[in-house]
Design an enzyme around this catalytic site. Structure first.
Site, short mmCIF file in Angstrom:
data_model
loop_
_atom_site.label_atom_id
_atom_site.label_comp_id
_atom_site.label_asym_id
_atom_site.label_seq_id
_atom_site.Cartn_x
_atom_site.Cartn_y
_atom_site.Cartn_z
N ASP A 178 38.96 35.58 37.69
CA ASP A 178 38.79 36.24 36.39
C ASP A 178 37.74 35.52 35.56
O ASP A 178 37.86 34.33 35.29
CB ASP A 178 40.14 36.24 35.66
CG ASP A 178 40.20 37.23 34.50
OD1 ASP A 178 39.14 37.52 33.93
OD2 ASP A 178 41.31 37.68 34.18
N GLU B 41 30.19 41.97 26.61
CA GLU B 41 31.65 41.92 26.67
C GLU B 41 32.31 42.37 25.38
O GLU B 41 33.35 43.03 25.41
CB GLU B 41 32.11 40.50 27.02
CG GLU B 41 33.61 40.33 27.12
CD GLU B 41 34.22 41.14 28.24
OE1 GLU B 41 35.32 41.70 28.05
OE2 GLU B 41 33.60 41.26 29.32
N GLU B 42 31.72 42.03 24.23
CA GLU B 42 32.41 42.24 22.96
C GLU B 42 31.70 43.17 21.99
O GLU B 42 32.33 43.68 21.06
CB GLU B 42 32.66 40.90 22.27
CG GLU B 42 33.31 39.84 23.13
CD GLU B 42 34.67 40.25 23.70
OE1 GLU B 42 35.17 41.34 23.36
OE2 GLU B 42 35.23 39.48 24.49
N HIS C 189 39.47 40.30 36.40
CA HIS C 189 40.41 40.76 35.38
C HIS C 189 41.08 42.07 35.81
O HIS C 189 42.11 42.44 35.25
CB HIS C 189 39.67 40.95 34.05
CG HIS C 189 40.56 40.90 32.85
ND1 HIS C 189 41.44 39.88 32.61
CD2 HIS C 189 40.72 41.77 31.81
CE1 HIS C 189 42.09 40.10 31.48
NE2 HIS C 189 41.67 41.24 30.98
N SER D 158 46.40 41.38 29.82
CA SER D 158 45.32 40.90 28.98
C SER D 158 45.87 40.58 27.59
O SER D 158 46.72 39.70 27.48
CB SER D 158 44.18 41.92 28.95
OG SER D 158 43.01 41.33 28.50
#
Length: 765
Positions: free
Chosen positions: A704, A227-228, A736, A627
């Protein structure tokens, strides 16, 4: 982190006679570097509707994905979407010998259509391709005669002759499937284990142990890595198929969040291991083993286990393994050199962030055959290329601009290829750079009228360039190392057959400019005005994102959605605040330990600039974001009551302790120390929620797993408990991304109905 609303990004954006437009109020305004003007259309074409924006075929035209060259250079392959279904992709190939295209794999004919596992669905969400169908990835065999094609949870070997061989058929999905570098093995992850098998010889077998705990996974990347950190795999083949580096992670220390996937006809709950800011991450280990799992050794990652396994690469000769180790707060990155026979490691070099900044992790590096490294660093305040050889550094590019990507290296000619903002921060170009001539100037290879990006084959001989402009949707072509086009991959010409052709006469070309903030910062803006009548004032649809690692103002194609909004009679406006990407360290770092601060002030400067224009209705400026942009909407409404007529907050983060470790702590630190805890309190959107006095529309997908629904439910409870009125639209079953042919229409009709109801109707008055 929170991404921009993908419907808006993927689908957001002149053929007219220019005439003078009334000047904005006050020629000496500090905001302007370019005066906006109207560019009214001289002919009347079809008006864009929301129904058409989200229908097939896509108005942007063909959007090929996964463009690759076969190892022998003969075949150019691409995933191409269909006119009848813009989200379904098939595998096509172009034979460079005879100049002919052909479909290699028809995803509908070959696929089973069965539902994917939750693991694969979530991995696709991490890659932002959760809406796609058919073939989403593939891998060339070294002999250039076949390709590995994952489809609907199984694996196939597709030949360039049109034949297809099924490799697996099971209920379990095969994740991260690939062919080994020599093409002898197929490998994939299933049921938390890594599997390998010789292609066309034996059934794949698990080569990592069956763990007793369900929290242990082999060969996968943990949640925050996907994800990051932009790392989606957990295993890496060595050259010559000799060894495999395999990640093992245990999620046992990670807190459990019971995520409710609220659907239209029932609710499913998932006990998701979600590492919220300040809580433990997964425990990560790295092992090296033979293709059958034998001769396993553990890599020494150091005494501190609270780190991120950022990147793993083999030396070109396979004699060393290079591991990038990132500390928890992402201010120090160590390059480890590992002996694959013993697992012993040493620190080759260390990259340190500037004070009150962080490491911007990238894939912009390459190990060369001579043992040297081409490496992107921000050590001089801007992202530039360096060469590391024999323990010494040589800077290859410099200036107040950034290298946005290292695209390839031709080691034979000694040439590096990169994309950067040397000529225009709003329109990146592709350059070549001689590695043999110290101080050589980059040579631009692309057309400056376009915003460009590129990739290359492994040898750095051929460029795959994708470009667009404000009046040209994305095009892609194959070029030689001098940038000369060999063939179009997708010309996407705006001719009579293009889906967007009937809307061209109403296409409104964007205008660009800069403004100065009160403290002297320069911010870039983009504006699209409708066909306006003299003397009337028009409402503004003020779109924003505002978060790090993003740039929204570019000279590239904006897309159909923003044009549809302008067709309704709104002025489209957006601005890149401090903290956003591609402007250097000093432009980014003001958000360090202070999210929701400087970004809000900079967006306010944009609103004040708009109010100075005599064709803008100052009472009808609506702000929208998804977001991080949704978070920004809340902070903007809280900080400046009455400045905006209304705000739309999509999938907003409302409390940073609810978001994940790797993203949040990079910018905000840990919630526990009092110094950082104060920053967390100041940055959240809940404590000042009762200050919201202007109309608010809150939108969230109820399944989400990125910005979990608890962010919105906490805000809902706070507003209700204090009798603060607001509007809300929730989407059962959606994550999301809230998108699709019908849902997209519903979402945007909801937005425009909300604006109409709250005094921000379209059109001049």
């Amino acid at each position: 982190m929170p991404i921009k609303h993908l419907v808006a990004v993927a689908s957001l954006a002149a053929f007219a006679a220019a005439i003078p437009f009334p000047a904005f109020a006050g020629e000496s305004s500090p905001y302007m570097s370019e005066k906006p003007s109207s560019v009214p259309s001289t002919t009347t074409g079809d008006t864009l509707t929301l129904e058409r924006v989200f229908a097939s075929p896509a108005l942007d035209g063909k959007s090929p994905r996964g463009v690759k060259l076969s190892p022998d250079g003969r075949w150019l392959t691409v995933l191409r979407n269909r006119d009848s279904d813009r989200e379904r992709y098939d595998l096509w190939a172009f034979d460079r010998e005879n100049g002919q295209w052909k479909m290699l794999v028809d995803s509908e004919k070959l696929g089973s259509g069965r539902e994917l596992s939750e693991a694969e669905k979530m991995q696709r969400e991490r890659k932002r391709i959760g809406n796609l169908k058919g073939i989403v990835t593939y891998d060339w065999a070294k002999d250039s005669r076949s390709l590995l094609v994952p489809l609907d949870g199984d694996l196939f070997l597709a030949g360039v002759d049109g034949g297809v061989l099924r490799l697996t058929e099971s209920e379990a999905d095969e994740l991260n499937a690939t062919l080994s570098p020599e093409g002898a093995f197929v490998s994939f992850v299933s049921d938390g284990r890594l599997w390998t098998g010789k292609v066309g010889d034996v059934e794949p077998k698990a080569i990592t142990p069956q763990e007793s705990a369900e929290t242990v996974h082999w060969g996968e990347a943990e949640f925050v890595a996907q994800e990051e950190l932009g790392r989606y795999t957990g295993y890496w083949w060595s050259p010559h198929d000799k060894r495999i580096a395999v990640q093992r992670f245990d999620e046992a220390p990670v807190g459990v969040v019971t995520r409710a996937a609220i659907g239209a006809e029932g609710t499913r709950t998932y006990d998701q291991r979600y590492p919220a800011a300040g809580t433990p991450n997964a425990l990560v280990q790295l092992f090296v083993m033979d293709p059958n799992g034998a001769n396993q050794v553990e890599v020494d990652l150091g005494g501190d286990r609270d780190i991120y396994l950022a990147r793993v690469d083999w030396a070109p000769d396979g004699k060393a393994l290079y591991v990038q180790r990132l500390d928890r707060l992402q201010t120090r990155l160590d390059m480890l050199k590992v002996d694959p026979a013993t697992g012993k490691s040493e620190v080759l070099f260390t990259e340190k962030a500037a004070p009150q900044h962080w490491i911007n992790l990238t894939d912009d590096y390459k190990w060369l055959n001579d043992g040297s490294l081409i490496w992107r660093s921000e050590r001089d305040g801007y992202g530039h290329l360096y060469r590391y050889a024999s323990g010494k550094w040589t800077q290859l590019t410099q200036g107040e601009w950034v290298v946005t990507s290292l695209d390839g290296v031709d080691q034979t000619s000694g040439t590096a290829f990169f994309t950067g903002t040397k000529d225009d921060v709003l329109a990146p170009q592709v350059y070549s750079l001689s590695l043999l001539t110290p101080g050589a100037e980059p040579v631009r290879l692309t057309d400056a009228k376009f915003s460009n990006r590129a990739s290359m084959d492994e040898k750095g001989r051929s460029l795959i360039v994708t470009r667009s402009a404000t009046d040209q949707p994305p095009q892609s072509y194959l070029a030689d190392s001098d940038g000369q086009r060999i063939t179009w991959i997708e010309q996407n010409a705006l001719d009579a057959d293009h889906p967007y052709a009937r809307y061209l006469t109403n296409h409104r070309k964007p205008q660009f400019g800069t403004l100065k903030t009160a403290d002297g910062a320069t911010l870039h803006w983009k504006m699209i005005v409708p066909d306006m009548e003299s003397g009337k004032r028009y409402p503004v649809f003020f779109s924003h994102y505002g978060g790090p690692h993003a740039q929204t103002v570019t000279r590239g194609w904006g897309g159909a959605l923003e044009q549809a909004i302008v067709d309704k009679g709104y002025i489209w406006f957006q601005i890149d605040n401090r903290g956003s990407a591609n402007r250097g360290v000093d432009f980014e770092k003001p958000i360090w330990r202070a999210m929701g601060g400087i970004e809000v002030q900079d967006q306010k400067a944009g609103a004040q600039f708009l109010k100075s224009l005599d064709y803008v209705d100052p009472d009808r400026i609506a702000t929208y974001g998804w977001s991080y942009g949704g978070y920004m909407t809340l902070k903007m409404l809280e900080a400046d009551q009455g400045l905006y007529a209304a705000g739309i907050a999509g999938a907003p983060v409302t409390k940073w302790e609810l978001y994940d470790t790797a993203y949040t702590e990079r910018y905000m630190g840990l919630p526990a120390p009092e110094s950082d805890a104060a920053a967390y309190r100041k940055s959240d959107a809940l404590q000042d929620a009762t200050k919201i006095a202007d109309p608010l529309l809150l939108i969230h997908g109820m399944s989400d797993d990125n910005v979990v629904f608890e962010n919105s439910s906490a805000l809902i409870a706070e507003l209700q408990a204090n009798a603060v009125p607001f509007d809300m639209m929730l989407y059962p079953g959606y994550t999301h991304r809230v998108s699709g042919p019908k849902i997209g229409v519903h979402l945007w009709n909801t937005i425009f109905d909300f604006l109409e109801k709250n005094g921000v109707p379209a059109g001049g008055r």
